[in-house]
Design an enzyme around this catalytic site. Structure first.
Site, mmCIF file in Angstrom:
data_model
loop_
_atom_site.group_PDB
_atom_site.id
_atom_site.type_symbol
_atom_site.label_atom_id
_atom_site.label_comp_id
_atom_site.label_asym_id
_atom_site.label_seq_id
_atom_site.Cartn_x
_atom_site.Cartn_y
_atom_site.Cartn_z
ATOM 1 N N SER A 281 0.837 -1.207 0.000
ATOM 2 C CA SER A 281 0.000 0.000 0.000
ATOM 3 C C SER A 281 0.866 1.249 0.000
ATOM 4 O O SER A 281 1.970 1.258 0.554
ATOM 5 C CB SER A 281 -0.854 -0.037 1.267
ATOM 6 O OG SER A 281 -1.444 1.218 1.501
ATOM 7 N N TYR B 49 -2.197 -1.767 10.820
ATOM 8 C CA TYR B 49 -2.438 -2.232 9.441
ATOM 9 C C TYR B 49 -1.257 -1.834 8.537
ATOM 10 O O TYR B 49 -0.695 -2.658 7.814
ATOM 11 C CB TYR B 49 -3.749 -1.631 8.898
ATOM 12 C CG TYR B 49 -3.819 -1.657 7.397
ATOM 13 C CD1 TYR B 49 -4.119 -2.822 6.715
ATOM 14 C CD2 TYR B 49 -3.535 -0.504 6.649
ATOM 15 C CE1 TYR B 49 -4.146 -2.841 5.327
ATOM 16 C CE2 TYR B 49 -3.568 -0.521 5.266
ATOM 17 C CZ TYR B 49 -3.868 -1.694 4.614
ATOM 18 O OH TYR B 49 -3.875 -1.706 3.243
ATOM 19 N N LYS C 169 1.891 -4.084 6.367
ATOM 20 C CA LYS C 169 2.328 -3.968 4.969
ATOM 21 C C LYS C 169 3.839 -3.736 4.907
ATOM 22 O O LYS C 169 4.541 -4.322 4.080
ATOM 23 C CB LYS C 169 1.568 -2.837 4.264
ATOM 24 C CG LYS C 169 0.081 -3.114 4.097
ATOM 25 C CD LYS C 169 -0.165 -4.357 3.244
ATOM 26 C CE LYS C 169 -1.596 -4.808 3.214
ATOM 27 N NZ LYS C 169 -1.797 -6.161 2.655
#
Ligand code: UD1
Length: 340
Positions: A124, A149, A153
């Site tokens: 991302s 989150y 990544k």
């Protein structure tokens, strides 16, 4: 060629299943439906003309992965399956680290054990945090993650990089997605958020459909031309096609140990206000919105430099924001009809 698509019933996953099929691959979906609906399978059948191949199981399980990879003679993997809610990740860090990173480690171990070399990983643009210079290139420094989150990544990318650096026979690409929006133009598949949407587009379309009273624009005093945040909104079908291009690139690469990262965006920055106005034009609907305070954790502006993916993967986004918004709106109306 058989490609395992973990999380293939999700928003980006389902559109990638369509793109893979159109490009002549045979996608095999592994999805436990923890954040997707069985109805997506009917939508896929409607688009593709045949039932998708689906294993309704959790991809964190070594036995499951081993069995599917062997039974289906898998030659490449696209790994979407992950939790993705930024706010929730702060409340449930262990669930996020376990699910997002535990499954990645088991997947890599099983790929090595079974001799599968090609992997595309969903990363991302969140890894860039609040960038100093725009657009961001793949060389732009990665910033400390502002959410669990986001950290999954970043750590995911590190796990992949370190694993390839150890000299295994793995060829891996991390795709750093910007903001995926839109839906398949048939309105057979699209984004299906559960509960109150956290992301902008489903909130806009649900407000326009009368499901929500009004949209709150989070912040109007940012140092941008109209005071609202700027993002790079990419049609989900363009994003899906980027996976096919990345896979074809890996399959052609005649070295057996490779890792790299690519930005997948349009290269255009669009503000929240511009997006709202464009939605109003495209849908012919006035949108009920109000200006509200900033949302914590949001960055002012981020959009992609897309030169590397164009030059090396031979891929570029083709669809406009207008088209993406029209498709998202058509999809919203189709779901409203189904649930009526
Ligand atoms: C978010 C995540 C990102 C993740 C992506 C995918 C953060 C900081 N980033 O991106 O890591 O990969 O989702 O799901 O959460 N907005 C409003 N009103 C709303 C909703 C959003 O004004 O009701 C604004 C936001 O302030 C932002 C823009 O719309 O400026 C886009 O928001 P959103 O769709 O949530 O995506 P990101 O925050 O960019």
């Amino acid at each position: 060629m058989n490609i395992l698509v973990t999380g293939g019933a999700g928003f980006i996953g389902s559109h990638t299943v369509v793109a893979l099929t159109e490009a002549g691959f045979r996608p095999v979906i592994l999805d436990d439906f923890s954040n997707s609906e069985q109805g997506v399978l009917d939508g896929l059948e409607q688009i593709m003309g045949s039932k998708p191949i689906i294993y309704a199981e959790n991809c964190h399980n070594r036995e499951t992965l081993r069995r599917i990879i062997r039974e289906e003679k898998i030659e490449g993997v696209i790994h979407f399956a992950a939790f993705k809610a930024v706010g929730e990740s702060m409340q449930k860090p262990l669930e996020y680290y376990d699910n997002n990173l535990g499954s990645l480690i088991v997947l890599l171990q099983t790929m090595l054990e079974c001799g599968v070399s090609n992997l595309i990983f969903s990363s991302s643009c969140t890894v860039y945090g609040e960038p100093d210079i725009l657009p961001v290139t793949e060389e732009t420094p990665v910033q400390p993650a502002s959410s669990v989150y986001g950290n999954t990544k970043q750590i995911g990318e590190e796990i992949l990089c370190d694993t390839v650096a150890a000299g295994n026979t793995l060829k891996i690409i991390s795709l750093r997605y910007f903001n995926p929006i839109g839906a398949h133009p048939s309105a057979a598949i699209g984004e299906l958020p559960r509960g109150v949407p956290g992301n902008l587009i489903p909130f806009i379309t649900q407000t326009a459909a009368g499901q929500r009273a009004s949209l709150t624009i989070f912040g109007h005093d940012y140092p941008t031309p109209d005071g609202t945040c700027i993002r790079d909104y990419i049609h989900v079908l363009d994003l899906a096609e980027a996976h096919v291009a990345a896979l074809q690139f890996l399959l052609k690469k005649d070295i057996d140990n490779y890792y790299d990262v690519f930005n997948i965006g349009t290269g255009e920055g669009v503000s929240v206000m511009q997006l709202v106005k464009t939605f109003e034009q495209v849908s012919g609907q006035a949108l009920n919105y109000k200006l509200g305070p900033r949302r914590s954790g949001d960055v002012t502006a981020v959009y992609a430099d897309v030169q590397k993916s164009a030059e090396q993967l031979g891929w570029k986004a083709k669809r406009s924001v207008q088209q993406a918004l029209a498709d998202a709106w058509r999809w919203q109306q189709a779901i409203a009809q189904k649930t009526r």
